[in-house]
Scaffold this active site. Structure first.
Site, PDB file in Angstrom:
ATOM      1  CB  THR A   1      -0.949   0.008   1.213  1.00  0.00           C
ATOM      2  OG1 THR A   1      -1.744  -1.178   1.167  1.00  0.00           O
ATOM      3  CG2 THR A   1      -1.851   1.224   1.225  1.00  0.00           C
TER       4      THR A   1
ATOM      5  CG  ASN B   1      -6.414  -8.933  -4.610  1.00  0.00           C
ATOM      6  OD1 ASN B   1      -6.451  -8.372  -5.711  1.00  0.00           O
ATOM      7  ND2 ASN B   1      -7.175  -8.549  -3.611  1.00  0.00           N
TER       8      ASN B   1
ATOM      9  CD  GLN C   1      -2.198 -11.958  -3.496  1.00  0.00           C
ATOM     10  OE1 GLN C   1      -1.822 -13.116  -3.378  1.00  0.00           O
ATOM     11  NE2 GLN C   1      -2.742 -11.282  -2.491  1.00  0.00           N
TER      12      GLN C   1
ATOM     13  CB  SER D   1       3.154  -6.786   1.282  1.00  0.00           C
ATOM     14  OG  SER D   1       2.512  -5.567   1.227  1.00  0.00           O
ATOM     15  N   GLY D   2       6.028  -8.067   2.099  1.00  0.00           N
ATOM     16  CA  GLY D   2       6.670  -9.310   2.530  1.00  0.00           C
ATOM     17  C   GLY D   2       5.717 -10.338   3.119  1.00  0.00           C
ATOM     18  CG  HIS D   3       1.745  -9.323   4.801  1.00  0.00           C
ATOM     19  ND1 HIS D   3       0.489  -9.853   4.607  1.00  0.00           N
ATOM     20  CD2 HIS D   3       1.703  -8.061   4.314  1.00  0.00           C
ATOM     21  CE1 HIS D   3      -0.272  -8.934   4.034  1.00  0.00           C
ATOM     22  NE2 HIS D   3       0.437  -7.841   3.842  1.00  0.00           N
TER      23      HIS D   3
ATOM     24  CB  THR E   1      15.625   5.939  11.989  1.00  0.00           C
ATOM     25  OG1 THR E   1      16.022   7.230  12.448  1.00  0.00           O
ATOM     26  CG2 THR E   1      16.698   4.915  12.325  1.00  0.00           C
TER      27      THR E   1
ATOM     28  CB  CYS F   1     -14.396  -5.034  -2.954  1.00  0.00           C
ATOM     29  SG  CYS F   1     -13.106  -6.146  -3.391  1.00  0.00           S
TER      30      CYS F   1
HETATM   31  N1  PLP Z   1      -2.299  -5.377  -3.628  1.00  0.00           N
HETATM   32  C1  PLP Z   1      -2.737  -6.647  -3.603  1.00  0.00           C
HETATM   33  C2  PLP Z   1      -2.971  -7.365  -4.887  1.00  0.00           C
HETATM   34  C3  PLP Z   1      -2.972  -7.289  -2.383  1.00  0.00           C
HETATM   35  O1  PLP Z   1      -3.420  -8.543  -2.368  1.00  0.00           O
HETATM   36  C4  PLP Z   1      -2.749  -6.561  -1.185  1.00  0.00           C
HETATM   37  C5  PLP Z   1      -3.047  -7.174   0.117  1.00  0.00           C
HETATM   38  O2  PLP Z   1      -4.153  -7.527   0.428  1.00  0.00           O
HETATM   39  C6  PLP Z   1      -2.280  -5.237  -1.276  1.00  0.00           C
HETATM   40  C7  PLP Z   1      -2.070  -4.688  -2.516  1.00  0.00           C
HETATM   41  C8  PLP Z   1      -2.024  -4.411  -0.051  1.00  0.00           C
HETATM   42  O3  PLP Z   1      -0.984  -4.974   0.718  1.00  0.00           O
HETATM   43  P1  PLP Z   1      -0.650  -4.404   2.159  1.00  0.00           P
HETATM   44  O4  PLP Z   1      -1.933  -4.413   2.921  1.00  0.00           O
HETATM   45  O5  PLP Z   1       0.360  -5.372   2.702  1.00  0.00           O
HETATM   46  O6  PLP Z   1      -0.101  -3.041   1.989  1.00  0.00           O
END
Ligand code: PLP
Length: 388
Positions: A80, A160, A189, A207-209, A245, A332
């Site tokens: 994001t 996603n 994704q 994103s790493g997660h 930092t 959404c």
């Molecule tokens: N874009 C896509 C395609 C995603 O699946 C997600 C997470 O749900 C995001 C962006 C946003 O990621 P984050 O919430 O880690 O910033």
């Protein structure tokens, strides 16, 4: 819930939302927190050695994605933030060239809301391309949408909600013909799931997660010759694009998780395919109950389907009570008011959009998990009294 986790009764099938942190990644994070806690901007030896670790993490990220030093890595808190930084930063820096941006109608709100902001507050013109039943934009539509004042094409690589994959190479070839325009992609994704050519993008965000890294870790990767404005001003860290930092341990955890994920793409995919096929076989055998929304050639990681005559929220809750964690489609900002924007974009009825389920796999899921899930899904769907 805690008991479910402790007794291994929880079967987590919501990996597109987030994944469990890899132990090795956690170890790397703790190690850096303990051993390289200096400020990476400090000029003493400890600061310099900490900065060396940070620079190595940057290099590791480029190596994992097979990119050379014409690209740079800006560490952020996740997709994001990276998306906001690139799109708004580019819009501010290049608005004298033009104020037209092209996107698709299946973007995550992290993209679509940024574009709405630019449109509503800064008079940018946004062309939104439709996806076809295959869940992709048609490159011919992009060709028609391009203009001399188009400064950005931002189109996601992998969706996603339904797991569809855009033809990134075709998009790149079209954008290349407009030297004043850049191609950015939300690859959240895609990373760690599909072998892609990241050189096709001028810039991308992730994103790493989503691949067993830490929540709050992420990056914007962009070509060095693209100048954008920062969103956060201050001490000038991260090449002046993200002051504050630097969280070196977080950056290193990202590099580690990315390296593990990219290395094991093939190994993981073979396993995921087996899980995917178990679920698909069941759904296809019950056409009176379910409609599959994920296109045939989508990533096997995500299976999206609609309940034909039951309420999705009730089914998700019933499955959750039995220990199975899945999603109704991601929350959404649909024009429908509720339901899946992406499934709606596929041309499905409002009824199907409102009753969408998303199952998303991971290497830690077993065939036994999915067999048990199918039995539970069958039971709760047939027994539910709540019609959708
Ligand atoms: N874009 C896509 C395609 C995603 O699946 C997600 C997470 O749900 C995001 C962006 C946003 O990621 P984050 O919430 O880690 O910033």
């Amino acid at each position: 819930m805690w008991r479910m986790v402790m007794e291994n009764k929880l079967i987590y099938l919501d990996n597109a939302a987030t994944t469990k942190v890899d132990e090795e990644v956690l170890k790397a994070y703790i190690d850096i927190c303990s051993n390289f806690y200096a400020n990476s901007s400090s000029v003493h030896d400890f600061g310099i050695s900490t900065k060396r670790e940070l620079d190595k993490a940057r290099e590791d990220i480029l190596n994992s994605l097979k990119l050379d030093s014409t690209y740079k890595v800006i560490f952020t808190s996740g997709a994001t933030e990276s998306i906001n930084l690139f799109i708004k930063g580019l819009a501010i820096a290049k608005s004298n060239r033009g104020k037209h941006i092209v996107t698709s109608n299946m973007e995550h709100p992290a993209v679509s809301e940024v574009l709405s902001y630019l449109k509503n507050k800064h008079n940018f013109e946004i062309t939104t391309l439709p996806i076809g039943p295959d869940g992709r934009i048609n490159p011919d539509d992009l060709k028609k949408a391009m203009r001399d004042d188009t400064i950005l094409v931002t189109i996601m690589a992998a969706n996603n909600e339904i797991g569809s994959l855009n033809d990134v190479k075709a998009i790149k070839e079209i954008v290349k013909q407009y030297p004043k325009c850049y191609f950015h992609s939300d690859v959240s994704q895609l990373v760690g799931k599909v072998n892609a050519n990241y050189k096709d993008f001028d810039a991308f965000s992730f994103s790493g997660h989503k691949f067993h890294g830490l929540k709050g870790s992420g990056a914007l990767v962009l070509k060095k010759n693209i100048s954008i404005n920062p969103l956060i001003d201050g001490g000038g860290q991260e090449d002046g694009l993200r002051s504050g930092t630097v969280d070196v341990a977080n950056a290193i955890s990202l590099a580690k998780s990315l390296n593990i994920a990219q290395k094991s793409i093939i190994l993981r995919e073979n396993h995921i395919l087996k899980l995917h096929n178990i679920l698909l076989k069941y759904l296809l055998a019950n056409p009176d109950l379910y409609e599959i929304n994920s296109p045939k050639d989508a990533m096997p990681y995500i299976v999206n389907f609609s309940l034909k005559n039951k309420k999705a929220s009730v089914i998700v809750e019933a499955l959750s009570n039995l220990g199975f964690m899945i999603s109704t489609t991601a929350a959404c900002h649909s024009k429908l008011g509720a339901g899946s924007q992406t499934v709606f974009a596929l041309g499905k009825s409002k009824q199907l959009c409102l009753n969408t389920l998303r199952v998303s796999f991971d290497i830690s899921n077993t065939e036994d998990d999915v067999n048990k899930f199918v039995v539970a899904l069958d039971k709760v769907t047939k027994e539910s009294r709540y019609n959708g």
